[in-house]
Design an enzyme around this catalytic site. Structure first.
Site, mmCIF file in Angstrom:
data_model
loop_
_atom_site.group_PDB
_atom_site.id
_atom_site.type_symbol
_atom_site.label_atom_id
_atom_site.label_comp_id
_atom_site.label_asym_id
_atom_site.label_seq_id
_atom_site.Cartn_x
_atom_site.Cartn_y
_atom_site.Cartn_z
ATOM 1 N N PHE A 106 0.814 -1.208 0.000
ATOM 2 C CA PHE A 106 0.000 0.000 0.000
ATOM 3 C C PHE A 106 0.853 1.266 0.000
ATOM 4 O O PHE A 106 0.462 2.283 -0.573
ATOM 5 C CB PHE A 106 -0.950 -0.011 1.208
ATOM 6 N N TYR A 107 2.004 1.231 0.662
ATOM 7 C CA TYR A 107 2.904 2.388 0.635
ATOM 8 C C TYR A 107 3.219 2.781 -0.808
ATOM 9 O O TYR A 107 3.106 3.953 -1.193
ATOM 10 C CB TYR A 107 4.192 2.060 1.390
#
Length: 340
Positions: free
Chosen positions: A156-157
């Site tokens: 997700f980063y």
């Protein structure tokens, strides 16, 4: 020039702010000093920046606040007019994004949207912002090029950072806001982040504990020393992004646009095996590491390798610090800072 550096209490932000002050720029630093890692290190960076600014007689202001707070950010831009904005504030960390994705939504998405709006209404001449090599995700074609696809993030980063690139393009297109995104490749050096491998390994080795070596040490990383990164960031910021007259909508180049928008890799261009990185650390510390060989972690990319040709051509970017020298400089700082 008058520069806003967001994330100035962070690793890269501290070094960029210091370099700008050293060359005579006026700097406004901004950071929320969150507790993702030990805040004492962030506070010490801020104290060092203030001390350095006072020694230089430089114009330096620090604002403590969160870019996700729209009113705070708007007040900052109401009180200051910036020639450059260098945006390095973000929620970092690959593993943390798997466990607490909401932190990344607040800082990396809401915060970045707030900054784009502030730059738009403040008529900022140029916004330079941090992206990451993690955006290449499932792409295994080496070296990573800005012309390659970056549409398959593995955590997700990386997804939030890829979103930043797309958000920036929309503002460059709609409002002609010049933006430059920099995809950082494994930055290391003095004042680094405690959640990064070099910091962790150094601490564990000095404590006589084993170090966790994921993927059995077969990772390769484009380790890039902080001084080389800072040079590239400032040079990219100095050169305002322009529309690419050769851009073709039939065969669109992801790295440029018919809007004032650019993307650059910023790395060393000479990847090293993780095992070689550990060898360099052993040499600098004079300690043999006990290596605990483990499988690959969830969300990890096996290898990274930066093609830096575009940044070299644009701003004469030439990284020159070897892993051996860079790790040695980090160890020297670590021993002095922690008095070990």
């Amino acid at each position: 020039m008058k520069c806003l550096v967001t994330g100035s209490a962070g690793f890269i932000g501290y070094h960029v702010a210091r370099a700008l002050l050293a060359r005579g720029d006026s700097v406004v630093g901004l950071d929320n000093v969150n507790d993702y890692y030990e805040t004492s290190l962030k506070e010490d960076r801020l104290q060092e920046l203030s001390r350095f600014a006072n020694e230089q007689g430089a114009d330096y202001t620090f604002l403590r606040g969160d870019i996700a707070d729209r009113a705070f950010l708007d007040a900052c831009f109401a009180n200051h007019t910036f020639d450059r904005v260098i945006h390095l504030a973000a929620q970092a960390g690959v593993r943390h994004s798997i466990e607490q994705p909401e932190c990344y939504v607040s800082s990396n998405l809401v915060g970045f949207a707030n900054l784009l709006e502030a730059c738009r209404h403040g008529q900022t001449p140029h916004l330079t912002y941090a992206s990451t090599s993690s955006v290449y995700g499932g792409n295994t074609h080496m070296p990573f090029s800005e012309n390659h696809s970056a549409d398959h993030p593995l955590q997700f980063y990386a997804a939030t950072k890829r979103a930043n690139e797309l958000m920036a393009h929309s503002y460059s297109h709609l409002f002609r806001l010049p933006t430059t995104g920099l995809r950082f490749f494994t930055v290391y050096g003095p004042w680094g982040r405690p959640d990064m491998a070099l910091f962790k390994f150094t601490r564990l080795m000095l404590e006589g504990k084993p170090i966790p070596v994921f993927n059995h040490g077969h990772h390769s990383r484009d380790f890039t020393y902080i001084d080389d990164i800072v040079t590239g960031v400032i040079r990219a910021s100095d050169q305002i992004a322009e529309a690419d007259p050769q851009w073709n909508s039939d065969t669109p180049n992801p790295a440029t646009s018919n809007a004032p928008y650019r993307l650059f890799n910023i790395g060393n261009g000479d990847p090293a095996q993780l095992s070689d990185y550990i060898d360099a650390l052993e040499g600098a510390l004079g300690i043999r590491a006990e290596r605990e060989l483990l499988p690959m972690q969830k969300g990890d990319i096996p290898d990274t390798h930066a093609d830096t040709a575009l940044l070299q051509e644009a701003v004469n970017y030439r990284p020159g610090t070897s892993v051996k020298d860079g790790v040695g400089k980090f160890v020297q700082w670590y021993r002095a800072y922690y008095r070990v």
